[in-house]
Structures are given as structure tokens and as C-alpha cells.
Write an enzyme that holds these catalytic residues in place. Structure first.
Site, PDB file in Angstrom:
ATOM      1  N   PHE A 158      -3.164  -3.536   1.786  1.00 39.23           N
ATOM      2  CA  PHE A 158      -3.197  -4.191   0.471  1.00 39.23           C
ATOM      3  C   PHE A 158      -2.190  -3.597  -0.508  1.00 39.23           C
ATOM      4  O   PHE A 158      -1.807  -4.232  -1.472  1.00 39.23           O
ATOM      5  CB  PHE A 158      -4.614  -4.092  -0.120  1.00 39.23           C
ATOM      6  N   CYS A 291       1.172   5.201  -0.014  1.00 39.67           N
ATOM      7  CA  CYS A 291       0.990   6.169   1.069  1.00 39.67           C
ATOM      8  C   CYS A 291       1.908   7.367   0.868  1.00 39.67           C
ATOM      9  O   CYS A 291       1.747   8.386   1.518  1.00 39.67           O
ATOM     10  CB  CYS A 291       1.244   5.512   2.411  1.00 39.67           C
TER      11      CYS A 291
HETATM   12  P1  NAD Z   1      -7.176  -0.909   5.746  1.00 38.45           P
HETATM   13  O1  NAD Z   1      -7.131  -0.080   6.955  1.00 38.45           O
HETATM   14  O2  NAD Z   1      -8.482  -1.121   5.082  1.00 38.45           O
HETATM   15  O3  NAD Z   1      -6.610  -2.376   6.054  1.00 38.45           O
HETATM   16  C1  NAD Z   1      -5.350  -2.562   6.683  1.00 38.45           C
HETATM   17  C2  NAD Z   1      -5.367  -3.893   7.425  1.00 38.45           C
HETATM   18  O4  NAD Z   1      -6.363  -3.840   8.450  1.00 38.45           O
HETATM   19  C3  NAD Z   1      -5.739  -5.077   6.536  1.00 38.45           C
HETATM   20  O5  NAD Z   1      -4.949  -6.163   6.904  1.00 38.45           O
HETATM   21  C4  NAD Z   1      -7.202  -5.302   6.826  1.00 38.45           C
HETATM   22  O6  NAD Z   1      -7.565  -6.666   6.675  1.00 38.45           O
HETATM   23  C5  NAD Z   1      -7.346  -4.867   8.267  1.00 38.45           C
HETATM   24  N1  NAD Z   1      -8.651  -4.268   8.563  1.00 38.45           N
HETATM   25  C6  NAD Z   1      -9.459  -3.595   7.704  1.00 38.45           C
HETATM   26  N2  NAD Z   1     -10.560  -3.150   8.355  1.00 38.45           N
HETATM   27  C7  NAD Z   1     -10.439  -3.541   9.636  1.00 38.45           C
HETATM   28  C8  NAD Z   1     -11.258  -3.373  10.806  1.00 38.45           C
HETATM   29  N3  NAD Z   1     -12.404  -2.712  10.768  1.00 38.45           N
HETATM   30  N4  NAD Z   1     -10.812  -3.897  11.970  1.00 38.45           N
HETATM   31  C9  NAD Z   1      -9.637  -4.547  12.023  1.00 38.45           C
HETATM   32  N5  NAD Z   1      -8.833  -4.743  10.956  1.00 38.45           N
HETATM   33  C10 NAD Z   1      -9.219  -4.243   9.777  1.00 38.45           C
HETATM   34  O7  NAD Z   1      -6.091  -0.296   4.733  1.00 38.45           O
HETATM   35  P2  NAD Z   1      -5.802  -0.758   3.249  1.00 38.45           P
HETATM   36  O8  NAD Z   1      -6.926  -0.312   2.386  1.00 38.45           O
HETATM   37  O9  NAD Z   1      -5.392  -2.180   3.215  1.00 38.45           O
HETATM   38  O10 NAD Z   1      -4.495   0.096   2.934  1.00 38.45           O
HETATM   39  C11 NAD Z   1      -4.536   1.392   2.412  1.00 38.45           C
HETATM   40  C12 NAD Z   1      -4.260   2.429   3.469  1.00 38.45           C
HETATM   41  O11 NAD Z   1      -3.010   2.160   4.077  1.00 38.45           O
HETATM   42  C13 NAD Z   1      -4.161   3.826   2.923  1.00 38.45           C
HETATM   43  O12 NAD Z   1      -4.829   4.702   3.781  1.00 38.45           O
HETATM   44  C14 NAD Z   1      -2.666   4.104   2.916  1.00 38.45           C
HETATM   45  O13 NAD Z   1      -2.305   5.468   3.000  1.00 38.45           O
HETATM   46  C15 NAD Z   1      -2.235   3.352   4.125  1.00 38.45           C
HETATM   47  N6  NAD Z   1      -0.813   3.039   4.106  1.00 38.45           N
HETATM   48  C16 NAD Z   1      -0.007   3.744   4.940  1.00 38.45           C
HETATM   49  C17 NAD Z   1       1.356   3.522   4.924  1.00 38.45           C
HETATM   50  C18 NAD Z   1       2.260   4.318   5.823  1.00 38.45           C
HETATM   51  O14 NAD Z   1       3.426   3.983   5.936  1.00 38.45           O
HETATM   52  N7  NAD Z   1       1.767   5.352   6.495  1.00 38.45           N
HETATM   53  C19 NAD Z   1       1.897   2.552   4.062  1.00 38.45           C
HETATM   54  C20 NAD Z   1       1.045   1.842   3.239  1.00 38.45           C
HETATM   55  C21 NAD Z   1      -0.330   2.092   3.269  1.00 38.45           C
END
Ligand code: NAD
Length: 502
Positions: A158, A291
Site C-alpha cells: 500500500f 521501507c
Molecule cells: P502486506 O504484506 O500487508 O501486503 C502486501 C500485499 O500482499 C498486498 O497486495 C496485500 O493485498 C497482500 N496480502 C496481504 N496479506 C496477505 C496474505 N495473508 N496472503 C496473501 N497476500 C496478502 O504489506 P503492506 O502493509 O501493503 O505494505 C507495507 C510493508 O511493505 C512494510 O512492511 C514495508 O516495509 C514493506 N515494503 C517493503 C519494501 C521493500 O522494498 N523492501 C518496499 C515497500 C514496502
């Protein structure tokens, strides 16, 4: 103070983009809420596995012709996409502010970084070339060619709804693959807009698909045998336990970029004023939902006696608090605002839980962002102000776990080695930064720190599109990374040919 015009009027009804057509989904529908105004701005479907399978069939159908399209012709489609994105630059940026809450400046930065990936991928005729050697044995030549693989799923988080899928999508498509993007259901609007532009740019039906939804779409992609690989960016538990594990079991290529807990070191020889400015964007930019956001500020007393260290430490804290308390919080479409809301109330409450935990564990709350003050006339449901803790120790929950909000923890380290240990003992390894005037400490830092993205006097070490986006330990699972040459290798198979003519 002037509010920019909102590009989304009323409530958008979002659809899936499959095989060049915009389809209604049969799944349930969720509201997309602008966190600054709390108004519903779109409705997004939570698609079913069957809809994933339909998209996979369309992509499979499109693949042979797209794969046969010369790289130069594929690149021309991306040139057109880039031009269209430039034309819609401001609209795309304002959409991100509305769907996510980030300031318009942060959104414009995100749009620029996203477009740069399309730009880099237009270099595919040069980037995808193989290599060869004549006479590996007398009269025998050997060469390597890179070929597209087929179908890839791209799952976005997100916090960068526009940019993150573009760390992968342009490279996948430029190399001749077909993609299915699943945007975050929390803020999917800018990905829908990109797909509209991809259609206008002449990317053929079935090559660039969007299936909205949640975990069913993710498991649908992982479990469909026609999908060759998955790119995921999001939290570590989902990335590691669902995506990485699932792709291992189903034999798919995978890039998983996970969560983070980033440290920023300030050495006694740092240029304080510039360091504090860089820290403000690093700790509070994107409301801490980056991140690469720093969450732990380590004030290092290397080479100082106790008295000198106290004076240096107090100076850093005073300057940090002074700058943090001046940050203008409000609706990001007001271009004087420097920090927007959290993405939703649930995320704000999670940050508040961390603040309470910090207090319980004995950290000193010296700036309390729960006392919300905003400069625009909006409901404060999702807002927090900048928060600062001092007397934080590395064993505390707030020092270890990803908070993902506007909270800074100030930690003392008596010398450089103690600070490096703190970073390397943390389970994440996304990024770390050092502020110093010493080449020696900068080099020691770069050499010893177990993190994939390193900043030297740079608050947010975000790799440009032509470099891979790093990550180590619990922040990354896989081998090749998103962006740049790594992405080209990820989306292609290497074929080796040895030839002899009788
Ligand atoms: P999230 O893991 O909740 O969701 C990421 C994606 O996975 C979304 O599209 C969501 O719909 C899907 N999803 C969520 N729960 C799921 C499940 N149980 N099974 C399958 N799919 C699922 O993450 P978020 O809250 O959207 O993003 C924030 C996180 O992303 C933070 O931890 C941040 O550090 C990380 N992030 C990392 C980077 C990087 O380059 N390392 C970049 C941006 C964000």
C-alpha cells in the site's frame, strides 16, 4: 495555503483489466477511502481465483505473439507509455495523494521514480543482449541468449501504490513476458490509471493485466502452474511465509522484498544542520510509511569523553525535536503540508500501540504525536504528528520491530562498533545510513553493515531505476532484485548454444 484540485470526483467504480478489456468482478466490493478527508473515493473488487485464472489464460494466449515482437517494437510501446505518464504526471501524483495520503511532493517523487523504471526498460534492445566467444575449441563457437519466460505475477504494497509495481512491470514486459498485477486493495487507483495508459500506449491485450483483490488473488497466482514467477513487495510475514514458501513449493522464480527496521547513525563529525534536514524526510516523509524510512537514530560518541558526548547528544536531540515539532501536518493536496495522515485508522492505531509499548518499556516520550494538530481543516481520524522517544535501548520493542509510522527512537552508542552491532543484531536488513565527514567511518560502515541499501550522508538511500533495489536478512528473500539489470535477468532465461558446422 492552497488546496490543489482533486482529480477524483465522486466515487470511482474500479474494474479488472484482463485481455485488453475492463471487466466487472463477481467478488465482494471494498471502499477505498481518502485518509485525509475520510471520503470514499473508489470501490474496488476483491476478485476470485476464477478471475485470476481468466487473466492467466489471456496472458498465456498473448505471450507467443508478444515474445515474437522484436525488442525494439516492445520498447516503442514503453516509450509511448512513458510519454503518456509524463502528460498525466500531475494527475497521477494527485491520485496517489488522494488514495494514500502522502504529500503532493512525496507523490511527485514517487511518480518520477516510477516513470524512470519505464525509461530504463526502453533500453531493452541493449540491456537484453547476450554474449559469445568464438573458438571455444577449434571451429566451435559458444553464445548465450536471454529469452523471455512467460507469465509473471506482481503484488504491490500500500505504501508506494504507483511506483512499486513499476520496479518490475516495465522490465517484464520489455523482455517479452506478460504480467498480472495485483495492486494493494487499499489504494489501487493509480495502478488502474497506469493500465489505462498502457492500453493507450498500444501494449497488446493480454500483455498487461490487472486483477484487483487480496489473498485469494495472491494464492491464485502462486498456485497457477502457468505463472512462471512472482514479484512481491510487502510485509515480511506475508512475503516469507506465503509468497516465498508458496513459490518454492510450486517451483516459481521469486523476488520478495519485505519489511524493515532502519537505523541512522550520526557521528560527532557529521554536519549537523544538513543531517537534521535529511533526518526529517527520512523519519517523517511518507508519514514514516517507507521501507527505507529510518526509525532508530543512533547518536554515536566515538572519540568523545563523557562530557563531550553529553553535549553532542543534547545538541542532536534539541535540533531533532525543534525540526520535528515544526513539521506541518495536514491534507497532502495542500502543497505547504509536509506530512500527511497514516493510510487508515487501523494503521494509526498500530502506531499508537507501539508508542504505548515504548512508554511501558521505559523509553522517554519527548514529543508526543498523539496530540494531533493539523494545519488543514480535515477529520483527524488517520493523523498523527511527529513523535520522538529518547532513552531507547536496543532490546526494546520499539527499537526492534517495524513501526511504519512517524516515530523516531533516539538511541545512545558510546562508540562506532557498538552502533554497528545494534544494526547487525536486528533481524531486518533493508537499509542503514551514516552521517559523517570521515571517509574512514563511511567505508567501515559500508563494509560491515548487513543491509542492502546504504546511505552515506543520504537519508533515504533509494536506488535509482538502473540499480537493483537491495535488501538482506528478513527484508529480502530471493536472489535477483527488482529494477535495473537484476530485473532483466530475473525476467529472462539464459540459454547457452554451442555450435559447430561440418
Ligand atoms: P502486506 O504484506 O500487508 O501486503 C502486501 C500485499 O500482499 C498486498 O497486495 C496485500 O493485498 C497482500 N496480502 C496481504 N496479506 C496477505 C496474505 N495473508 N496472503 C496473501 N497476500 C496478502 O504489506 P503492506 O502493509 O501493503 O505494505 C507495507 C510493508 O511493505 C512494510 O512492511 C514495508 O516495509 C514493506 N515494503 C517493503 C519494501 C521493500 O522494498 N523492501 C518496499 C515497500 C514496502
Amino acid at each position: 495555503m492552497a488546496l490543489l484540485e482533486e482529480p477524483i470526483k465522486g466515487i470511482l467504480s474500479l474494474k479488472n483489466y484482463i485481455d485488453g478489456e475492463w471487466n466487472e468482478s463477481s467478488g465482494k466490493i471494498l471502499d477505498v477511502v481518502n485518509p485525509a478527508t475520510m471520503k470514499v473515493i473508489a470501490r474496488v473488487p476483491i476478485s476470485t481465483k476464477d478471475e485470476v485464472n481468466t487473466a492467466v489464460e489471456a496472458a498465456n494466449e498473448a505471450f507467443p505473439e508478444w515474445r515474437n515482437t522484436p525488442p525494439l517494437a516492445r520498447a516503442r510501446c514503453l516509450f509511448r507509455l512513458k510519454e503518456l505518464m509524463e502528460e498525466h504526471f500531475e494527475e497521477l501524483s494527485r491520485i496517489q495523494t488522494m488514495e494514500h495520503g502522502k504529500t503532493i511532493d512525496d507523490s511527485r517523487g514517487e511518480t518520477r521514480r516510477g516513470i524512470e523504471n519505464v525509461e530504463v526498460a526502453t533500453g531493452i534492445p541493449s540491456l537484453m543482449t547476450g554474449y559469445n566467444l568464438e573458438d571455444i575449441s577449434s571451429g566451435i563457437d559458444e553464445y548465450v541468449i536471454h529469452q523471455p519466460i512467460g507469465l509473471f505475477g506482481i503484488i504491490g504494497p500500500f505504501n508506494f501504490p504507483f511506483m512499486v509495481p513499476l520496479w518490475f512491470a516495465p522490465y517484464a514486459v520489455a523482455t517479452g513476458n506478460c504480467i498480472i498485477i495485483k495492486p494493494s486493495s487499499e489504494d489501487p487507483i493509480s495502478q488502474i490509471k497506469i493500465a489505462e495508459l498502457a492500453e493507450e500506449a498500444g501494449i497488446p491485450p493480454g500483455v498487461w493485466n490487472i486483477v484487483n483483490g487480496g489473498r485469494d488473488v495472491v494464492s491464485g497466482l502462486i498456485n497457477n502452474p502457468e505463472i512462471n514467477g512472482v514479484c512481491f513487495v510487502g510485509s515480511t510475514p506475508v512475503g516469507r511465509d506465503v509468497v516465498y514458501k508458496g513459490c518454492g513449493e510450486t517451483g516459481k522464480r521469486v523476488i520478495v522484498q519485505g519489511g524493515a527496521k532502519n537505523f541512522s547513525l550520526i557521528m560527532p563529525d557529521a554536519i549537523l544542520e544538513k543531517t537534521i534536514t535529511a533526518c526529517m524526510t527520512s523519519f517523517y516523509g511518507n508519514t514514516g510509511q517507507r521501507c527505507l524510512a529510518a526509525e532508530n537514530l543512533v547518536v554515536v560518541g566515538e572519540g568523545l569523553n563523557d562530557q563531550e558526548y553529553d553535549s553532542f547528544y543534547n545538541k542532536v536531540v534539541d535540533n531533532f525535536i525543534d525540526a520535528a515539532s515544526k513539521i506541518r501536518v495536514g491534507y497532502g493536496l495542500d502543497d505547504s503540508v509536509q506530512m500527511g495522515p497514516l493510510r487508515d485508522v487501523e494503521k494509526k492505531n498500530k502506531v499508537i500501540d507501539f508508542i504505548e509499548k515504548g512508554v511501558q518499556e521505559g523509553a522517554k516520550l519527548i514529543l508526543d504525536g498523539r496530540d494531533v494538530k493539523i494545519v488543514t481543516n480535515n477529520p483527524i481520524d488517520c493523523f498523527l504528528n511527529p513523535t520522538v522517544f529518547e532513552d531507547v535501548t536496543p532490546d526494546m520493542t520499539i527499537a526492534n520491530e517495524e513501526i511504519f509510522g512517524p516515530v523516531a527512537n533516539i538511541i545512545k552508542a558510546r562508540d562506532f562498533d557498538e552502533a554497528i552491532k545494534m544494526i547487525n543484531n536486528n533481524r531486518y536488513g533493508n537499509s542503514a545510513t551514516i552521517f559523517t565527514s570521515s571517509g574512514r567511518w563511511a567505508r567501515e560502515f559500508q563494509y560491515n553493515v548487513l543491509c542492502g541499501n546504504i546511505g552515506i550522508n543520504v537519508g533515504i538511500p533509494a536506488p535509482m531505476a538502473f540499480f537493483p533495489f537491495g535488501g538482506m536478512k528478513d527484508s529480502f528473500f530471493g536472489t535477483l532484485h527488482g529494477q535495473g539489470r537484476d530485473a532483466i535477468r530475473f525476467f529472462t532465461d539464459t540459454k547457452v548454444v554451442i555450435q559447430r558446422w561440418f
